[in-house]
Design a protein around this motif. Structure first.
Motif, PDB file in Angstrom:
ATOM      1  N   ASN A 103      -6.709  12.250  -8.107  1.00 33.71           N
ATOM      2  CA  ASN A 103      -7.121  13.308  -7.186  1.00 33.71           C
ATOM      3  C   ASN A 103      -6.472  14.652  -7.549  1.00 33.71           C
ATOM      4  N   GLY A 106      -4.150  16.115  -5.143  1.00 30.78           N
ATOM      5  CA  GLY A 106      -3.059  15.240  -4.745  1.00 30.78           C
ATOM      6  C   GLY A 106      -1.718  15.660  -5.337  1.00 30.78           C
ATOM      7  N   CYS A 127     -14.200   8.422   3.823  1.00 28.03           N
ATOM      8  CA  CYS A 127     -13.944   7.650   2.609  1.00 28.03           C
ATOM      9  C   CYS A 127     -15.166   6.795   2.280  1.00 28.03           C
ATOM     10  N   THR A 137      -2.837   8.451   1.700  1.00 24.71           N
ATOM     11  CA  THR A 137      -2.497   9.820   2.098  1.00 24.71           C
ATOM     12  C   THR A 137      -1.343   9.758   3.091  1.00 24.71           C
ATOM     13  N   TRP A 251      -6.247   3.753   2.722  1.00 25.37           N
ATOM     14  CA  TRP A 251      -7.684   3.885   2.995  1.00 25.37           C
ATOM     15  C   TRP A 251      -8.437   2.590   2.733  1.00 25.37           C
ATOM     16  N   HIS A 266      -0.256  17.311   4.778  1.00 24.91           N
ATOM     17  CA  HIS A 266      -0.628  16.033   4.178  1.00 24.91           C
ATOM     18  C   HIS A 266      -0.340  16.039   2.684  1.00 24.91           C
ATOM     19  N   ALA A 268      -1.726  13.784  -0.653  1.00 19.94           N
ATOM     20  CA  ALA A 268      -2.561  12.743  -1.245  1.00 19.94           C
ATOM     21  C   ALA A 268      -1.785  12.118  -2.407  1.00 19.94           C
TER      22      ALA A 268
END
Ligand SMILES: [Fe+2]
Length: 301
Positions: A103, A106, A127, A137, A251, A266, A268
């Motif tokens: 990601n 991320g 997702c 996450t 997830w 947040h 990732a």
């Protein structure tokens, strides 16, 4: 169901019949008892908004939404932000990654879009395909981080403002100036965003102060020497690393996560061991208001 701080039980029912189960003392709740593929009533929308304000980030399992339903969920919170990547779905930011190309958004703590003058209030991530392993996450409460600061530091940062930019992320992540690798944006787009915000922001709904600087967008404290600014920012953003302020979400396919950019950051985790496909819609926010501005208004009244 005992009270576990902030006046809310560990698990409780909302007026419209949703079940809210808190995940950590400072942050996060999972909501069950609603099918988001169906039209969302005013009462249910109101309860989801309240849960988001109360817990900073909320989660739903098994919600296989299409584009129209994702958009309808975003509209529960306000006007969707237009990303412009996909002509047929302009509000969508797609993030497709795998073990070889993790990601691109991320690997760093942030809240979305603080390089905009008016940053998005809420982000809603759907997702489509979870990585078989990894790609979690993490979330941290910026209200809890602020509350945990020493009083002297709170006094020092109360009047400060900071500049945030999209281009700063290239420096932090070691990308060159012409790089177009960050979430597919070109150099011009990367340079487009530039904004100034209070270091301590007042959440417009809770009224609580939150620490509103992050390690990849916040470039400098306004009016401070570069070395002093960098040291202060480092000491502030490092506080998001305390596990007591955090939670972590693993997830599964068809999960929905909604986070409040005005009170959480947040991260990732860029370690997906296999294909991962998520799509985000952000909801427009309101101008940031600082702690000192609020105090000035109260004094004037
Ligand atoms: Fe993000």
């Amino acid at each position: 169901m005992s009270d576990a701080g902030n006046g809310l039980s560990v698990s409780y029912q909302t007026p419209s019949g949703l079940t809210v189960k808190r995940l950590q003392p400072e942050i996060g709740a999972e909501i069950t008892g609603v099918d988001l593929c169906e039209p969302i009533s005013g009462d249910v929308g109101s309860d989801i908004r309240q849960a988001l304000v109360d817990h900073g980030v909320v989660f739903f399992r098994r919600q296989p939404l299409g584009y129209a339903q994702h958009l309808a969920l975003a509209r529960v919170f306000g006007e969707p932000h237009v990303e412009g990547f996909l002509p047929d779905r302009p509000e969508i930011m797609p993030l497709v990654s795998d073990a070889a190309n993790t990601n691109p958004a991320g690997g760093h703590w942030h809240s979305d879009g603080t390089y905009y003058d008016v940053a998005p209030a809420v982000s809603i991530l759907l997702c489509h395909q979870a990585a078989e392993l990894g790609g979690d996450t993490c979330f941290a409460s910026a209200a809890a981080v602020y509350a945990g600061l020493p009083d002297e530091l709170k006094r020092q940062i109360a009047p400060l403002r900071a500049r945030a930019s999209m281009s700063h992320i290239r420096t932090v992540k070691g990308l060159d100036d012409d790089s177009a690798t960050y979430i597919g944006r070109t150099g011009d787009d990367v340079d487009r965003g530039w904004a100034e915000h209070p270091v301590v922001r007042i959440h417009p709904e809770t009224g609580k102060p939150v620490l509103y600087v992050n390690e990849v967008h916040t470039q400098e404290i306004v009016g401070m020497e570069p070395e002093e600014s960098a040291a202060l920012l480092q000491s502030l953003t490092d506080r998001f690393l305390r596990a007591e302020y955090q939670m972590r979400w693993s997830w599964r396919d068809h999960d929905i996560t909604i986070w409040d950019n005005r009170q959480v950051q947040h991260y990732a985790v860029a370690n997906e061991a296999g294909p991962r496909h998520v799509e985000r819609i952000m909801v427009q926010g309101t101008p940031s208001v600082g702690l000192n501005e609020t105090l000035a208004m109260e004094t004037a009244e």
